[in-house]
Scaffold this motif. Structure first.
Motif, PDB file in Angstrom:
ATOM      1  N   MET A  87      -3.047 -14.870   5.908  1.00 32.15           N
ATOM      2  CA  MET A  87      -2.175 -13.771   5.535  1.00 32.15           C
ATOM      3  C   MET A  87      -1.694 -13.070   6.811  1.00 32.15           C
ATOM      4  O   MET A  87      -2.483 -12.819   7.715  1.00 32.15           O
ATOM      5  N   LYS A  88      -0.411 -12.783   6.870  1.00 32.14           N
ATOM      6  CA  LYS A  88       0.189 -12.160   8.058  1.00 32.14           C
ATOM      7  C   LYS A  88      -0.138 -10.659   8.126  1.00 32.14           C
ATOM      8  O   LYS A  88      -0.536 -10.046   7.143  1.00 32.14           O
ATOM      9  N   ILE A  89       0.052 -10.081   9.301  1.00 36.37           N
ATOM     10  CA  ILE A  89      -0.313  -8.685   9.562  1.00 36.37           C
ATOM     11  C   ILE A  89       0.305  -7.719   8.558  1.00 36.37           C
ATOM     12  O   ILE A  89      -0.396  -6.867   8.008  1.00 36.37           O
ATOM     13  N   ILE A  90       1.597  -7.818   8.315  1.00 35.55           N
ATOM     14  CA  ILE A  90       2.239  -6.866   7.405  1.00 35.55           C
ATOM     15  C   ILE A  90       1.694  -7.031   5.993  1.00 35.55           C
ATOM     16  O   ILE A  90       1.437  -6.043   5.299  1.00 35.55           O
ATOM     17  N   GLU A  91       1.479  -8.260   5.575  1.00 33.86           N
ATOM     18  CA  GLU A  91       0.901  -8.498   4.253  1.00 33.86           C
ATOM     19  C   GLU A  91      -0.502  -7.895   4.164  1.00 33.86           C
ATOM     20  O   GLU A  91      -0.893  -7.358   3.123  1.00 33.86           O
ATOM     21  N   GLN A  92      -1.263  -7.965   5.255  1.00 34.75           N
ATOM     22  CA  GLN A  92      -2.603  -7.376   5.276  1.00 34.75           C
ATOM     23  C   GLN A  92      -2.536  -5.856   5.178  1.00 34.75           C
ATOM     24  O   GLN A  92      -3.376  -5.236   4.520  1.00 34.75           O
ATOM     25  N   ILE A  93      -1.538  -5.254   5.825  1.00 34.65           N
ATOM     26  CA  ILE A  93      -1.365  -3.801   5.737  1.00 34.65           C
ATOM     27  C   ILE A  93      -0.995  -3.416   4.312  1.00 34.65           C
ATOM     28  O   ILE A  93      -1.564  -2.476   3.745  1.00 34.65           O
ATOM     29  N   VAL A  94      -0.051  -4.132   3.715  1.00 35.98           N
ATOM     30  CA  VAL A  94       0.360  -3.851   2.330  1.00 35.98           C
ATOM     31  C   VAL A  94      -0.840  -3.966   1.391  1.00 35.98           C
ATOM     32  O   VAL A  94      -1.023  -3.139   0.494  1.00 35.98           O
ATOM     33  N   ALA A  95      -1.689  -4.975   1.598  1.00 33.56           N
ATOM     34  CA  ALA A  95      -2.868  -5.210   0.749  1.00 33.56           C
ATOM     35  C   ALA A  95      -4.044  -4.303   1.114  1.00 33.56           C
ATOM     36  O   ALA A  95      -5.096  -4.375   0.479  1.00 33.56           O
ATOM     37  N   ARG A  96      -3.888  -3.472   2.128  1.00 33.33           N
ATOM     38  CA  ARG A  96      -4.930  -2.566   2.615  1.00 33.33           C
ATOM     39  C   ARG A  96      -6.134  -3.312   3.164  1.00 33.33           C
ATOM     40  O   ARG A  96      -7.249  -2.815   3.153  1.00 33.33           O
ATOM     41  N   GLU A  97      -5.885  -4.504   3.676  1.00 31.34           N
ATOM     42  CA  GLU A  97      -6.934  -5.270   4.340  1.00 31.34           C
ATOM     43  C   GLU A  97      -6.971  -4.959   5.833  1.00 31.34           C
ATOM     44  O   GLU A  97      -7.910  -5.345   6.523  1.00 31.34           O
ATOM     45  N   LEU A  98      -5.947  -4.301   6.326  1.00 28.78           N
ATOM     46  CA  LEU A  98      -5.842  -3.897   7.725  1.00 28.78           C
ATOM     47  C   LEU A  98      -5.391  -2.442   7.741  1.00 28.78           C
ATOM     48  O   LEU A  98      -4.435  -2.076   7.048  1.00 28.78           O
ATOM     49  N   ASP A  99      -6.092  -1.612   8.489  1.00 27.26           N
ATOM     50  CA  ASP A  99      -5.744  -0.197   8.568  1.00 27.26           C
ATOM     51  C   ASP A  99      -4.432   0.005   9.304  1.00 27.26           C
ATOM     52  O   ASP A  99      -4.147  -0.699  10.282  1.00 27.26           O
ATOM     53  N   ALA A 100      -3.663   0.974   8.837  1.00 29.12           N
ATOM     54  CA  ALA A 100      -2.406   1.348   9.491  1.00 29.12           C
ATOM     55  C   ALA A 100      -2.088   2.793   9.131  1.00 29.12           C
ATOM     56  O   ALA A 100      -2.535   3.295   8.092  1.00 29.12           O
ATOM     57  N   VAL A 101      -1.316   3.436   9.985  1.00 28.87           N
ATOM     58  CA  VAL A 101      -0.819   4.773   9.694  1.00 28.87           C
ATOM     59  C   VAL A 101       0.511   4.587   8.978  1.00 28.87           C
ATOM     60  O   VAL A 101       1.534   4.290   9.604  1.00 28.87           O
ATOM     61  N   ILE A 102       0.486   4.722   7.671  1.00 30.05           N
ATOM     62  CA  ILE A 102       1.662   4.491   6.835  1.00 30.05           C
ATOM     63  C   ILE A 102       2.418   5.804   6.678  1.00 30.05           C
ATOM     64  O   ILE A 102       1.849   6.820   6.300  1.00 30.05           O
ATOM     65  N   VAL A 103       3.726   5.774   6.987  1.00 32.47           N
ATOM     66  CA  VAL A 103       4.551   6.975   6.887  1.00 32.47           C
ATOM     67  C   VAL A 103       5.532   6.915   5.713  1.00 32.47           C
ATOM     68  O   VAL A 103       6.155   7.917   5.377  1.00 32.47           O
ATOM     69  N   TYR A 104       5.666   5.741   5.103  1.00 31.94           N
ATOM     70  CA  TYR A 104       6.529   5.573   3.926  1.00 31.94           C
ATOM     71  C   TYR A 104       6.067   4.329   3.186  1.00 31.94           C
ATOM     72  O   TYR A 104       5.714   3.327   3.817  1.00 31.94           O
TER      73      TYR A 104
END
Length: 129
Positions: free
Chosen positions: A1-18
């Motif tokens: 799974m690619k980085i953005i997909e991991q962020i969307v799935a909450r498998e990778l932490d990110a500071v989401i602004v929208y």
């Protein structure tokens, strides 16, 4: 799974602004400048051409909103938008960079050795487009 997909799935932490069902925007983990954000579809389209119009339109609306927010928060000298496709898309998932620019930030556009082109040369190079 690619980085953005991991962020969307909450498998990778990110500071989401929208976030919506179709688009997500979050802080770049390796920013050019403070305030560097990525805007991406939540589904794994790879290139600009693959994006459905309605998702591209939402990305543009989000970019405009984030532009104003970045401008108000950081008072930059400018704001850069950048989007890479093909071999230059290192995430394998469409994403639009938006980041504040400052006079002394060191970020630059490096051109090839083509130099300044004449109008005639440009016309010839663009035949067929």
């Amino acid at each position: 799974m690619k980085i953005i997909e991991q962020i969307v799935a909450r498998e990778l932490d990110a500071v989401i602004v929208y976030e919506s069902p179709d688009v997500i925007a979050f802080a770049d983990h390796e920013p050019i400048n403070v305030g560097h954000l990525l805007i991406a579809p939540t589904r794994p389209y790879q290139t600009f051409i693959e994006l459905p119009d309605y998702i591209n339109e939402e990305i543009q609306r989000v970019a405009k909103d984030l532009y104003e927010r970045i401008e108000n928060l950081y008072s930059p000298d400018g704001i850069t938008f950048m989007q890479n496709n093909g071999a230059f898309n290192d995430l394998g998932h469409y994403h639009l960079h938006i980041f504040p620019r400052f006079e002394e930030d060191g970020f630059s556009w490096v051109s090839t050795n083509l130099g300044v082109q004449s109008i005639e040369t440009l016309k010839k190079s663009l035949v067929g487009i």
